[in-house]
Design a protein around this motif. Structure first.
Motif, PDB file in Angstrom:
ATOM      1  N   SER A   2       0.834  -1.195   0.000  1.00 54.54           N
ATOM      2  CA  SER A   2       0.000   0.000   0.000  1.00 54.54           C
ATOM      3  C   SER A   2       0.872   1.248   0.000  1.00 54.54           C
ATOM      4  N   GLU A   5      -1.084   7.225  -0.372  1.00 52.47           N
ATOM      5  CA  GLU A   5      -2.341   7.677  -0.977  1.00 52.47           C
ATOM      6  C   GLU A   5      -3.443   6.647  -0.772  1.00 52.47           C
ATOM      7  N   THR A   6      -3.117   5.370  -0.913  1.00 50.59           N
ATOM      8  CA  THR A   6      -4.092   4.299  -0.710  1.00 50.59           C
ATOM      9  C   THR A   6      -4.538   4.260   0.742  1.00 50.59           C
ATOM     10  N   GLN A   8      -4.563   6.746   2.841  1.00 51.54           N
ATOM     11  CA  GLN A   8      -5.392   7.929   3.095  1.00 51.54           C
ATOM     12  C   GLN A   8      -6.793   7.727   2.527  1.00 51.54           C
ATOM     13  N   ALA A   9      -6.880   7.179   1.330  1.00 54.83           N
ATOM     14  CA  ALA A   9      -8.194   6.924   0.722  1.00 54.83           C
ATOM     15  C   ALA A   9      -8.999   5.932   1.557  1.00 54.83           C
ATOM     16  N   THR A  10      -8.342   4.928   2.089  1.00 53.55           N
ATOM     17  CA  THR A  10      -9.012   3.943   2.946  1.00 53.55           C
ATOM     18  C   THR A  10      -9.509   4.598   4.223  1.00 53.55           C
ATOM     19  N   ARG A  11      -8.691   5.440   4.815  1.00 53.53           N
ATOM     20  CA  ARG A  11      -9.125   6.164   6.023  1.00 53.53           C
ATOM     21  C   ARG A  11     -10.296   7.083   5.710  1.00 53.53           C
ATOM     22  N   ASP A  12     -10.257   7.760   4.552  1.00 54.66           N
ATOM     23  CA  ASP A  12     -11.333   8.676   4.170  1.00 54.66           C
ATOM     24  C   ASP A  12     -12.653   7.932   4.000  1.00 54.66           C
ATOM     25  N   ILE A  13     -12.639   6.814   3.311  1.00 54.38           N
ATOM     26  CA  ILE A  13     -13.872   6.059   3.070  1.00 54.38           C
ATOM     27  C   ILE A  13     -14.374   5.428   4.370  1.00 54.38           C
TER      28      ILE A  13
END
Length: 123
Positions: A2, A5-6, A8-13
């Protein structure tokens, strides 16, 4: 492996409520179906009318709305059902060869949207 960026995107979702994800998906399906039904402002000029694609999108929307209605709450479900019904009626209006009542896109999930002579909807 990972990337930052991946992650961060996982945390955001992970911070987004399921109701928001479901309604966002429904809105995307609705928007795409509207364009494919020829409801976009310049759809006729841009040759966006594609009822085969619209049928698929409306059916997917109907399944999503029907399956998630009890989870997303009355207010969200009512708005999505209203939009869905409008799309189903627009599809019928755009079709040269009409589907039988109950056989239009998504009607296996919602029931027929064809008004009867008395003004009620058949199911």
């Amino acid at each position: 492996m990972s990337t930052p960026e991946t992650e961060q995107a996982t945390r955001d979702i992970a911070d987004v409520a399921a109701v928001e994800v479901i309604t966002a998906a429904a809105v995307h399906l609705m928007s795409a179906a509207a364009v494919k039904c020829g409801l976009a402002e310049d759809a006729a000029e841009q040759d966006h009318l594609d009822l085969d694609e619209a049928r698929k999108l409306i059916t997917a929307l109907a399944a999503l709305v029907t399956a998630s209605a009890s989870d997303i709450g009355t207010v969200h479900a009512r708005s999505l059902r209203d939009g869905l019904r409008s799309l189903q009626l627009a599809f019928r209006e755009a079709s040269v060869i009409p589907d039988a009542p109950g056989e239009g896109p998504g009607e296996e999930y919602t029931g027929s949207v064809v008004p009867t002579a008395s003004g009620s909807v058949t199911v």
